[in-house]
Write an enzyme that holds these catalytic residues in place. Sequence first.
Site, PDB file in Angstrom:
ATOM      1  N   LYS A 131       0.837  -1.187   0.000  1.00  0.00           N
ATOM      2  CA  LYS A 131       0.000   0.000   0.000  1.00  0.00           C
ATOM      3  C   LYS A 131       0.880   1.248   0.000  1.00  0.00           C
ATOM      4  O   LYS A 131       2.017   1.133   0.457  1.00  0.00           O
ATOM      5  CB  LYS A 131      -0.970   0.035   1.187  1.00  0.00           C
ATOM      6  CG  LYS A 131      -0.395  -0.327   2.545  1.00  0.00           C
ATOM      7  CD  LYS A 131       0.819   0.376   3.098  1.00  0.00           C
ATOM      8  CE  LYS A 131       0.814   1.858   3.304  1.00  0.00           C
ATOM      9  NZ  LYS A 131       2.114   2.389   3.842  1.00  0.00           N
ATOM     10  N   TYR A 215      -3.768   4.054   6.655  1.00  0.00           N
ATOM     11  CA  TYR A 215      -4.146   3.042   7.655  1.00  0.00           C
ATOM     12  C   TYR A 215      -5.454   3.455   8.344  1.00  0.00           C
ATOM     13  O   TYR A 215      -6.332   2.628   8.580  1.00  0.00           O
ATOM     14  CB  TYR A 215      -3.052   2.881   8.711  1.00  0.00           C
ATOM     15  CG  TYR A 215      -1.821   2.180   8.233  1.00  0.00           C
ATOM     16  CD1 TYR A 215      -1.676   0.812   8.390  1.00  0.00           C
ATOM     17  CD2 TYR A 215      -0.786   2.888   7.638  1.00  0.00           C
ATOM     18  CE1 TYR A 215      -0.525   0.161   7.961  1.00  0.00           C
ATOM     19  CE2 TYR A 215       0.360   2.251   7.204  1.00  0.00           C
ATOM     20  CZ  TYR A 215       0.484   0.890   7.369  1.00  0.00           C
ATOM     21  OH  TYR A 215       1.623   0.254   6.942  1.00  0.00           O
TER      22      TYR A 215
HETATM   23  P1  NDP Z   1      12.479   1.543   1.569  1.00  0.00           P
HETATM   24  O1  NDP Z   1      12.998   2.844   1.087  1.00  0.00           O
HETATM   25  O2  NDP Z   1      12.992   1.029   2.849  1.00  0.00           O
HETATM   26  O3  NDP Z   1      12.717   0.407   0.480  1.00  0.00           O
HETATM   27  C1  NDP Z   1      12.353   0.556  -0.868  1.00  0.00           C
HETATM   28  C2  NDP Z   1      13.295  -0.282  -1.733  1.00  0.00           C
HETATM   29  O4  NDP Z   1      12.897  -0.086  -3.077  1.00  0.00           O
HETATM   30  C3  NDP Z   1      14.745   0.143  -1.670  1.00  0.00           C
HETATM   31  O5  NDP Z   1      15.463  -0.486  -0.623  1.00  0.00           O
HETATM   32  C4  NDP Z   1      15.264  -0.274  -3.018  1.00  0.00           C
HETATM   33  O6  NDP Z   1      15.600  -1.652  -2.981  1.00  0.00           O
HETATM   34  C5  NDP Z   1      14.045  -0.162  -3.924  1.00  0.00           C
HETATM   35  N1  NDP Z   1      14.121   1.017  -4.804  1.00  0.00           N
HETATM   36  C6  NDP Z   1      14.155   0.967  -6.147  1.00  0.00           C
HETATM   37  N2  NDP Z   1      14.223   2.197  -6.669  1.00  0.00           N
HETATM   38  C7  NDP Z   1      14.263   3.037  -5.621  1.00  0.00           C
HETATM   39  C8  NDP Z   1      14.365   4.471  -5.527  1.00  0.00           C
HETATM   40  N3  NDP Z   1      14.426   5.253  -6.619  1.00  0.00           N
HETATM   41  N4  NDP Z   1      14.394   5.028  -4.298  1.00  0.00           N
HETATM   42  C9  NDP Z   1      14.304   4.253  -3.191  1.00  0.00           C
HETATM   43  N5  NDP Z   1      14.197   2.900  -3.236  1.00  0.00           N
HETATM   44  C10 NDP Z   1      14.195   2.297  -4.424  1.00  0.00           C
HETATM   45  O7  NDP Z   1      10.897   1.688   1.603  1.00  0.00           O
HETATM   46  P2  NDP Z   1       9.866   0.908   2.527  1.00  0.00           P
HETATM   47  O8  NDP Z   1      10.253  -0.523   2.604  1.00  0.00           O
HETATM   48  O9  NDP Z   1       9.668   1.641   3.775  1.00  0.00           O
HETATM   49  O10 NDP Z   1       8.509   1.092   1.667  1.00  0.00           O
HETATM   50  C11 NDP Z   1       8.285   0.339   0.487  1.00  0.00           C
HETATM   51  C12 NDP Z   1       6.791   0.256   0.238  1.00  0.00           C
HETATM   52  O11 NDP Z   1       6.181  -0.422   1.323  1.00  0.00           O
HETATM   53  C13 NDP Z   1       6.095   1.604   0.142  1.00  0.00           C
HETATM   54  O12 NDP Z   1       5.086   1.553  -0.808  1.00  0.00           O
HETATM   55  C14 NDP Z   1       5.490   1.809   1.524  1.00  0.00           C
HETATM   56  O13 NDP Z   1       4.332   2.611   1.516  1.00  0.00           O
HETATM   57  C15 NDP Z   1       5.166   0.387   1.907  1.00  0.00           C
HETATM   58  N6  NDP Z   1       5.203   0.157   3.348  1.00  0.00           N
HETATM   59  C16 NDP Z   1       4.266  -0.650   3.908  1.00  0.00           C
HETATM   60  C17 NDP Z   1       4.274  -0.907   5.240  1.00  0.00           C
HETATM   61  C18 NDP Z   1       3.297  -1.855   5.829  1.00  0.00           C
HETATM   62  O14 NDP Z   1       3.307  -2.023   7.039  1.00  0.00           O
HETATM   63  N7  NDP Z   1       2.470  -2.512   5.032  1.00  0.00           N
HETATM   64  C19 NDP Z   1       5.237  -0.254   6.142  1.00  0.00           C
HETATM   65  C20 NDP Z   1       6.254   0.490   5.441  1.00  0.00           C
HETATM   66  C21 NDP Z   1       6.206   0.690   4.097  1.00  0.00           C
HETATM   67  P3  NDP Z   1      16.935  -2.196  -3.704  1.00  0.00           P
HETATM   68  O15 NDP Z   1      18.078  -1.504  -3.040  1.00  0.00           O
HETATM   69  O16 NDP Z   1      16.883  -3.646  -3.425  1.00  0.00           O
HETATM   70  O17 NDP Z   1      16.811  -1.862  -5.163  1.00  0.00           O
END
Ligand code: NDP
Length: 370
Positions: A131, A215
């Site tokens: 989400k 949420y």
């Molecule tokens: P992060 O920034 O921690 O991780 C995102 C990952 O996406 C990065 O580590 C990277 O992985 C990849 N990525 C690819 N392109 C990009 C870019 N341009 N900038 C940043 N990251 C990029 O984000 P979150 O894990 O916090 O959030 C990811 C998703 O999950 C969002 O949509 C957020 O809303 C959702 N979310 C849901 C939660 C829940 O409880 N359901 C809680 C937190 C977030 P790599 O290095 O492997 O390429």
Amino acid sequence: MSVSRRQFAKLGALGFAAQVMPGMSAVAQESGKKVGYCVIGLGRIADHFMRGVQHGSTSKITGLVSGHRDKALRIAAQYGVPESSIYSYEDMDRIRENKAIDAVYVALPNNMHAEYTIRSAKAGKHVLCEKPMATSVSDAEAMIDACKTANVKLMIAYRCQYEPTNLKAVKLIREGAIGKVQVIHSAFGGNFAAGEWRLTKKYGGGGSLMDVGIYALNATRYLTGEEPVAFSAFTSTLDQDGRFNEVDENLVWTTRFPSGVLANCSSTYGANMPGYYRVYGSKGWVEVGPAFSYDGMRLRAQYSSGIMGVPDVQLDEENPDKDPMHFTREADHFSECIVKERTPKTPGEEGLRDMRYMKEIYRTAGVTVL
Ligand code: NDP
């Protein structure tokens, strides 16, 4: 060994689900075969999900897509993913040929959800997407269309809808324990650091509503079982430290539901605001707080078992589950939907509804996004 798409269909046709032993999922019972997930984007939430999958018995991690190969190699070793099943964003379409991958988990910044959901669907893989579903209503619609065309399932990762304390609150309300629901208060916020993709319009799509307010929005819908008919909203950006040049910092909104229930919600990127809701009814109230965290969910309630009498029932219960159990439940649900040929409880359409409501909330607050 993973369950092939043909096997899924066969298991469903045989009514396999009906023969499952109590306490054991259909997928796990099928000779230890597990649904294989390819995780796209190895960030913070992906870590919770992968640990959740490992903790459960229905699913396993069988592929990784990342822009950072060193990190992917380290995680692959941890989860037993072969090096040949690590992909880059450019070549991830090759997952089509990987029979160990049944589904993907899209854990990317919000604006990338649509592209990678659609590419995964075209590769013939089921999609569990984080989400908010997308950063525009049209993208969310395109994701649903792509999954339908490819005949794959699409689920949005609304983990709270699989969490027992939230489900208990819903049950109490449906059973009339607190009488006729009148008003809901809910809030969620986080103090995010400068440099986060969340604070950019391009990657986040919008401000705190998209990431944390969603949420509260989703909760008011599952608590009432109704769809909103009207909103009013205000945003403000205090921007004391230059973090909020692109998206709003604070948002409050009010929702009116068809029955007349009103919900008063707020979200922020400028303060740590533990997620909670309190539902007031004619016979008492029920509160869950924390409601949206990874563990420690606590339900408190006070209501009258008679008709509008003195409150004689008091509940105070905490879910003993620890992180990453939420994610285990979420993955279990999607894996079982895949095996049993069922529609997930939170399909793409559920995510699309929130996208439309968020657009409307922003519109009434005078912000043009989504
Ligand atoms: P992060 O920034 O921690 O991780 C995102 C990952 O996406 C990065 O580590 C990277 O992985 C990849 N990525 C690819 N392109 C990009 C870019 N341009 N900038 C940043 N990251 C990029 O984000 P979150 O894990 O916090 O959030 C990811 C998703 O999950 C969002 O949509 C957020 O809303 C959702 N979310 C849901 C939660 C829940 O409880 N359901 C809680 C937190 C977030 P790599 O290095 O492997 O390429």
